[in-house]
Motif scaffolding. Sequence first.
Motif, PDB file in Angstrom:
ATOM      1  N   TRP A  30       0.824  -1.212   0.000  1.00 57.11           N
ATOM      2  CA  TRP A  30       0.000   0.000   0.000  1.00 57.11           C
ATOM      3  C   TRP A  30       0.857   1.261   0.000  1.00 57.11           C
ATOM      4  CZ3 TRP A  30      -4.544  -0.632  -1.776  1.00 57.11           C
ATOM      5  CH2 TRP A  30      -5.144  -1.892  -1.653  1.00 57.11           C
ATOM      6  N   GLY A  31       2.123   1.134   0.441  1.00 57.47           N
ATOM      7  CA  GLY A  31       3.045   2.258   0.289  1.00 57.47           C
ATOM      8  C   GLY A  31       3.320   2.532  -1.179  1.00 57.47           C
ATOM      9  N   VAL A  32       3.567   1.462  -1.951  1.00 53.41           N
ATOM     10  CA  VAL A  32       3.761   1.598  -3.397  1.00 53.41           C
ATOM     11  C   VAL A  32       2.495   2.130  -4.055  1.00 53.41           C
ATOM     12  CG1 VAL A  32       4.088   0.281  -5.539  1.00 53.41           C
ATOM     13  CG2 VAL A  32       5.558  -0.165  -3.559  1.00 53.41           C
ATOM     14  N   HIS A  33       1.343   1.640  -3.583  1.00 55.28           N
ATOM     15  CA  HIS A  33       0.051   2.080  -4.118  1.00 55.28           C
ATOM     16  C   HIS A  33      -0.101   3.601  -4.006  1.00 55.28           C
ATOM     17  CE1 HIS A  33      -4.339   1.799  -4.851  1.00 55.28           C
ATOM     18  NE2 HIS A  33      -4.426   2.758  -3.941  1.00 55.28           N
ATOM     19  N   THR A  42       3.932  -3.102 -10.547  1.00 56.15           N
ATOM     20  CA  THR A  42       2.698  -2.501 -10.030  1.00 56.15           C
ATOM     21  C   THR A  42       2.241  -1.388 -10.968  1.00 56.15           C
ATOM     22  OG1 THR A  42       3.345  -3.008  -7.741  1.00 56.15           O
ATOM     23  CG2 THR A  42       1.623  -1.361  -8.047  1.00 56.15           C
ATOM     24  N   LEU A  43       3.203  -0.631 -11.493  1.00 62.61           N
ATOM     25  CA  LEU A  43       2.872   0.382 -12.496  1.00 62.61           C
ATOM     26  C   LEU A  43       2.222  -0.257 -13.718  1.00 62.61           C
ATOM     27  CD1 LEU A  43       6.126   2.531 -12.274  1.00 62.61           C
ATOM     28  CD2 LEU A  43       3.819   3.449 -11.990  1.00 62.61           C
ATOM     29  N   LEU A  44       2.824  -1.348 -14.218  1.00 66.94           N
ATOM     30  CA  LEU A  44       2.283  -2.023 -15.403  1.00 66.94           C
ATOM     31  C   LEU A  44       0.912  -2.616 -15.128  1.00 66.94           C
ATOM     32  CD1 LEU A  44       5.493  -3.873 -16.691  1.00 66.94           C
ATOM     33  CD2 LEU A  44       4.367  -1.928 -17.749  1.00 66.94           C
ATOM     34  N   ALA A  45       0.764  -3.262 -13.971  1.00 69.54           N
ATOM     35  CA  ALA A  45      -0.493  -3.945 -13.641  1.00 69.54           C
ATOM     36  C   ALA A  45      -1.644  -2.963 -13.455  1.00 69.54           C
ATOM     37  CB  ALA A  45      -0.323  -4.784 -12.367  1.00 69.54           C
ATOM     38  N   GLY A  46      -1.337  -1.731 -13.048  1.00 70.28           N
ATOM     39  CA  GLY A  46      -2.384  -0.726 -12.897  1.00 70.28           C
ATOM     40  C   GLY A  46      -2.677   0.010 -14.197  1.00 70.28           C
TER      41      GLY A  46
END
Length: 476
Positions: A138-141, A307-311
Amino acid sequence: MSESGENKLSQSSLIGLVIGSMIGGGAFNLMSDMGGQAGGLAIIIGWIITAIGMISLAFVFQNLTNERPDLDGGIYSYAQAGFGDFIGFASAWGYWFSAFLGNVAYATLLMSSVGNFFPIFKGGNTFPSILVASILLWGVHFLILKGVETAAFINSIVTVAKLIPILLVVICMLVAFNFGTFKEGFFGMNAHGALPFSFGNTMSQVKSTMLVTVWVFIGIEGAVVFSSRAKRKKDVGTATVIGLISVLLIYFLLTVLAQGVIIQNHISKLEAPSMAHVLSYIVGDWGSTLVNIGLIISVLGAWLGWTLLAGELPFIVAKDGLFPKWFAKENENGAPVNALLITNILVQIFLISMLFTDSAYQFAFSLASSAILYPYMFSAFYQVKYTIEHKQHATPKQWTIGILASVYAIWLVYAAGFDYLLLTMLLYIPGLIVYSIVQKNNRRRLTRVDYIFFAIIIVLAIVGLVRLCSGAINVF
């Protein structure tokens, strides 16, 4: 939301996304993954074949980006433009699942790596591990919610940081390289010593290296997925080629030089991460510590990149009308707020499930693992189709890269295994429902071709389910 040029991704940020997405935890064990069953000759041949295939694919991305700058969704939109809405949707659906399930693997690998220093995190699936991984998730989020460009800039910094220990290992191996050691294991070795040259044995070794290289370049599409956020469209293709060649060179040096540092029949005995043991062999115990720190940084960076790609991908697909519109919402910073939210909620659910059993995650990952390869294949196919459609203006290079990339992409899917192809069809069953609803909401009727694909997927899914239930396929 429109973005100003100042807030868009520079070429260096795009290169960082490509390199950062490709170099994860696997690079740190590549020496033994490839060198444990293959001598220097087989490794060199394997990399030459891989280089031809992957560089062709990189040039496909570069050419399509230049020829079709209107296609902002990259690998997904190439599949859609070439073969229709359903193939585009299916490519995006499988890619998205593979991406977020891969992030679960990165989370547990990260904590397992930290466990090398703090035993409480050993294994990566203990309660403290899942707790800390969840906080980082959630920090990355929330970092990405500050803006994709900010997260991409930080990713570039982390990418440089992860490359430092890897390049140090390469330099140390260059200094310690012993040609006699390399020569002894050049054709491979067994427990009794060096093997003589044999064409059949060499080709068998080459195949073993190729099965490893299937997965080490996943992430080559990092810049392509973010093409809509690039300052200049031509930077996307350039970043892809530069990123790939850089990583290819690093991987080649890591695996080939290791053969001249440690005798070939001992490489397979190295514990993971094998890079740590190789550097420790050269410089002492501090080398192992440095590599393990580098592994933590590398996995954390890959986690951020993926996470960037998946979002981003479901956000783009939703903007194009092939995912539910809810995924297309942006916040004031232009970040894909809803797509990122549902993606990370799914990651969180799988992380929590690993406190009780890893069976659910293993099963889901088995369904999705090969799905990420299909967008590569359809991108290569689209290059061939586009070249045929514009053959009066086509160059020999466009024909060559399309054909070579297509052959290599088919090899990737084949090497992943037919059983995984069948399991992937199970993943697409709920996707058929989502696709039907989205098309209905957009007042688009399902076509005859759609129904044919539906039937093929359902039949293959049933075959896969039967083989799974009968024990012919084992995913646990």
